[in-house]
Design a protein around this motif. Sequence first.
Motif, PDB file in Angstrom:
ATOM      1  N   TRP A  20       0.827  -1.208   0.000  1.00 40.93           N
ATOM      2  CA  TRP A  20       0.000   0.000   0.000  1.00 40.93           C
ATOM      3  C   TRP A  20       0.859   1.256   0.000  1.00 40.93           C
ATOM      4  N   ASP A  21       0.372   2.293  -0.660  1.00 44.05           N
ATOM      5  CA  ASP A  21       1.002   3.608  -0.644  1.00 44.05           C
ATOM      6  C   ASP A  21       0.224   4.468   0.348  1.00 44.05           C
ATOM      7  N   MET A  22       0.804   4.692   1.520  1.00 43.40           N
ATOM      8  CA  MET A  22       0.081   5.365   2.603  1.00 43.40           C
ATOM      9  C   MET A  22       0.961   6.466   3.200  1.00 43.40           C
ATOM     10  N   GLY A  23       0.371   7.279   4.070  1.00 50.85           N
ATOM     11  CA  GLY A  23       1.133   8.283   4.784  1.00 50.85           C
ATOM     12  C   GLY A  23       2.102   7.653   5.768  1.00 50.85           C
ATOM     13  N   ALA A  24       3.047   8.463   6.262  1.00 50.44           N
ATOM     14  CA  ALA A  24       4.114   7.946   7.118  1.00 50.44           C
ATOM     15  C   ALA A  24       3.583   7.335   8.408  1.00 50.44           C
ATOM     16  N   LYS A  25       2.635   8.005   9.055  1.00 58.34           N
ATOM     17  CA  LYS A  25       2.150   7.520  10.355  1.00 58.34           C
ATOM     18  C   LYS A  25       1.464   6.167  10.216  1.00 58.34           C
ATOM     19  N   ILE A  26       0.568   6.033   9.262  1.00 66.40           N
ATOM     20  CA  ILE A  26      -0.155   4.775   9.106  1.00 66.40           C
ATOM     21  C   ILE A  26       0.774   3.672   8.601  1.00 66.40           C
ATOM     22  N   THR A  27       1.820   4.039   7.857  1.00 67.02           N
ATOM     23  CA  THR A  27       2.788   3.042   7.401  1.00 67.02           C
ATOM     24  C   THR A  27       3.557   2.462   8.577  1.00 67.02           C
ATOM     25  N   ILE A  28       3.948   3.303   9.527  1.00 70.84           N
ATOM     26  CA  ILE A  28       4.627   2.804  10.724  1.00 70.84           C
ATOM     27  C   ILE A  28       3.663   1.973  11.567  1.00 70.84           C
ATOM     28  N   ASP A  29       2.428   2.418  11.687  1.00 75.84           N
ATOM     29  CA  ASP A  29       1.421   1.636  12.425  1.00 75.84           C
ATOM     30  C   ASP A  29       1.219   0.264  11.786  1.00 75.84           C
ATOM     31  N   SER A  30       1.302   0.204  10.464  1.00 73.29           N
ATOM     32  CA  SER A  30       1.188  -1.083   9.792  1.00 73.29           C
ATOM     33  C   SER A  30       2.391  -1.960  10.104  1.00 73.29           C
ATOM     34  N   ALA A  31       3.567  -1.350  10.196  1.00 70.03           N
ATOM     35  CA  ALA A  31       4.782  -2.103  10.505  1.00 70.03           C
ATOM     36  C   ALA A  31       4.743  -2.703  11.903  1.00 70.03           C
ATOM     37  N   THR A  32       4.148  -1.986  12.866  1.00 71.10           N
ATOM     38  CA  THR A  32       4.045  -2.496  14.241  1.00 71.10           C
ATOM     39  C   THR A  32       2.794  -3.333  14.461  1.00 71.10           C
ATOM     40  N   MET A  33       1.863  -3.285  13.507  1.00 73.74           N
ATOM     41  CA  MET A  33       0.531  -3.894  13.573  1.00 73.74           C
ATOM     42  C   MET A  33      -0.406  -3.161  14.525  1.00 73.74           C
ATOM     43  N   MET A  34       0.010  -1.981  14.999  1.00 72.74           N
ATOM     44  CA  MET A  34      -0.922  -1.148  15.754  1.00 72.74           C
ATOM     45  C   MET A  34      -2.094  -0.738  14.869  1.00 72.74           C
ATOM     46  N   ASN A  35      -1.820  -0.530  13.574  1.00 73.45           N
ATOM     47  CA  ASN A  35      -2.900  -0.157  12.664  1.00 73.45           C
ATOM     48  C   ASN A  35      -4.021  -1.176  12.675  1.00 73.45           C
ATOM     49  N   LYS A  36      -3.659  -2.472  12.704  1.00 73.75           N
ATOM     50  CA  LYS A  36      -4.694  -3.500  12.723  1.00 73.75           C
ATOM     51  C   LYS A  36      -5.399  -3.504  14.071  1.00 73.75           C
ATOM     52  N   GLY A  37      -4.668  -3.207  15.138  1.00 75.31           N
ATOM     53  CA  GLY A  37      -5.306  -3.099  16.442  1.00 75.31           C
ATOM     54  C   GLY A  37      -6.326  -1.973  16.486  1.00 75.31           C
ATOM     55  N   LEU A  38      -5.983  -0.830  15.908  1.00 76.81           N
ATOM     56  CA  LEU A  38      -6.930   0.285  15.828  1.00 76.81           C
ATOM     57  C   LEU A  38      -8.149  -0.114  14.995  1.00 76.81           C
ATOM     58  N   GLU A  39      -7.915  -0.885  13.928  1.00 75.21           N
ATOM     59  CA  GLU A  39      -9.022  -1.317  13.083  1.00 75.21           C
ATOM     60  C   GLU A  39      -9.943  -2.302  13.800  1.00 75.21           C
ATOM     61  N   VAL A  40      -9.392  -3.115  14.701  1.00 74.03           N
ATOM     62  CA  VAL A  40     -10.228  -4.014  15.504  1.00 74.03           C
ATOM     63  C   VAL A  40     -11.203  -3.195  16.346  1.00 74.03           C
ATOM     64  N   ILE A  41     -10.696  -2.151  17.004  1.00 73.73           N
ATOM     65  CA  ILE A  41     -11.553  -1.297  17.828  1.00 73.73           C
ATOM     66  C   ILE A  41     -12.563  -0.566  16.945  1.00 73.73           C
ATOM     67  N   GLU A  42     -12.121  -0.089  15.800  1.00 74.65           N
ATOM     68  CA  GLU A  42     -13.027   0.584  14.864  1.00 74.65           C
ATOM     69  C   GLU A  42     -14.142  -0.362  14.420  1.00 74.65           C
ATOM     70  N   ALA A  43     -13.788  -1.609  14.115  1.00 76.30           N
ATOM     71  CA  ALA A  43     -14.791  -2.582  13.680  1.00 76.30           C
ATOM     72  C   ALA A  43     -15.802  -2.874  14.788  1.00 76.30           C
ATOM     73  N   HIS A  44     -15.336  -2.914  16.032  1.00 71.52           N
ATOM     74  CA  HIS A  44     -16.218  -3.125  17.176  1.00 71.52           C
ATOM     75  C   HIS A  44     -17.340  -2.092  17.182  1.00 71.52           C
ATOM     76  N   TYR A  45     -16.988  -0.841  16.935  1.00 64.23           N
ATOM     77  CA  TYR A  45     -17.996   0.226  16.959  1.00 64.23           C
ATOM     78  C   TYR A  45     -18.812   0.291  15.672  1.00 64.23           C
ATOM     79  N   LEU A  46     -18.160   0.175  14.523  1.00 63.65           N
ATOM     80  CA  LEU A  46     -18.882   0.315  13.255  1.00 63.65           C
ATOM     81  C   LEU A  46     -19.934  -0.762  13.069  1.00 63.65           C
ATOM     82  N   PHE A  47     -19.602  -1.995  13.484  1.00 60.63           N
ATOM     83  CA  PHE A  47     -20.467  -3.125  13.181  1.00 60.63           C
ATOM     84  C   PHE A  47     -21.101  -3.742  14.419  1.00 60.63           C
ATOM     85  N   ASN A  48     -20.922  -3.091  15.580  1.00 57.97           N
ATOM     86  CA  ASN A  48     -21.550  -3.535  16.823  1.00 57.97           C
ATOM     87  C   ASN A  48     -21.234  -5.001  17.122  1.00 57.97           C
ATOM     88  N   MET A  49     -19.946  -5.334  17.017  1.00 56.75           N
ATOM     89  CA  MET A  49     -19.489  -6.692  17.236  1.00 56.75           C
ATOM     90  C   MET A  49     -18.662  -6.778  18.509  1.00 56.75           C
TER      91      MET A  49
END
Length: 380
Positions: free
Chosen positions: A199-228
């Motif tokens: 992916w071609d992304m901004g610097a912050k989200i690219t580092i978050d992807s490298a640490t997998m924090m980005n996926k952790g943030l997406e887990v929390i986002e999915a919890h709220y978006l889809f009420n799961m």
Amino acid sequence: MKTLTILGSTGSIGRQTLDVVRHSGEQLKIHALVADKSIELIEQQARLYHPEIVVMMDEGAARELRGRLKNLPIKVDQGMTGIINSVIAPQVDTVVTAISGRIGLEPTLAALEAGKTIALANKETLVAGGDLVMSTARKMKCPILPVDSEHSAIFQCLEDNHETLEKIILTASGGPFFGWTQKQLATVTLEKALCHPNWDMGAKITIDSATMMNKGLEVIEAHYLFNMEYDQIEVLIHPQSVVHSMVQYRDGSVLAQLGRADMRLPIQYALSYPSRWKNSFERLDFRGKTLTFHEPDLEGFPALAMAYRVGRRGGTLPAVMNAANEIAVLAFLQEKVTYLKIQDIVEKVCSEHNVLDSLDLESILDADTWARRRAAELIS
């Protein structure tokens, strides 16, 4: 025709949103562009897309831009007040929140209170203030349409009978360090961390992807978006980034959304929904492709496991984790800390926080401010 305000127009998602606007013909129009201080780029955008308003967070950048655009009928505003005004304007239909970080929370809430549709590309907004944002959206009957490729995939796979959903499966590329040992991770440089394989992304989200924090943030986002519940949200490493995410129903059926690694596709869907507009973007070619899936390495990449723990605890803790991560990642980008130190700082700040469960905007912002200050102290 839909009229847009784009928060973060000079970032990766913002630029690709404008490309979608360019390909849309007469279907999309820009009311306002918002950026921090990228004067050269936003001047080019303003001259090409003719917004009514351009807002710069930085006062000096706003002052210089006024001089550059004085020959055009474009108002140049500044600061959070200017951003809020740009999202609540009566002619705006949809606000694209492509701005990076927690700073997207306040304009998102203001836009919802004004009855606007949100095309959400700022996951930190839901991580920091998910309960408040979703309750405001429900109260105002405003849709929040996901732009993240994973959440857009889930959104596209969901059927009307939500009660039959068993779990959602978020896919992750694994970033540039998939399969690396702890010893190898200790050698990570900034240059290596900024080289995402897909992916071609901004610097912050690219580092978050490298640490997998980005996926952790997406887990929390999915919890709220889809009420799961968090136990119903699974993460799988999928290095090819072809399957953007999946949903599994109680009968065992799995629906997946596939596509090229092109953020313009989920952006366009959020802006065209419920329609699908024709475009000339390159199509996915399956020939010769092999698709693989793996369990995430929670020991080598503990940010994902931490995000699950923090999400389950809730209250102000997700806002604290997000804020500490923003400061730690910035320090890494400035080469003030090592790659592995990012996680240490975030863990330390989270462990010291006294969690509040009664959430309003003030308590969220107070927790955010405390976490940023404490992370900065640990870095210094």
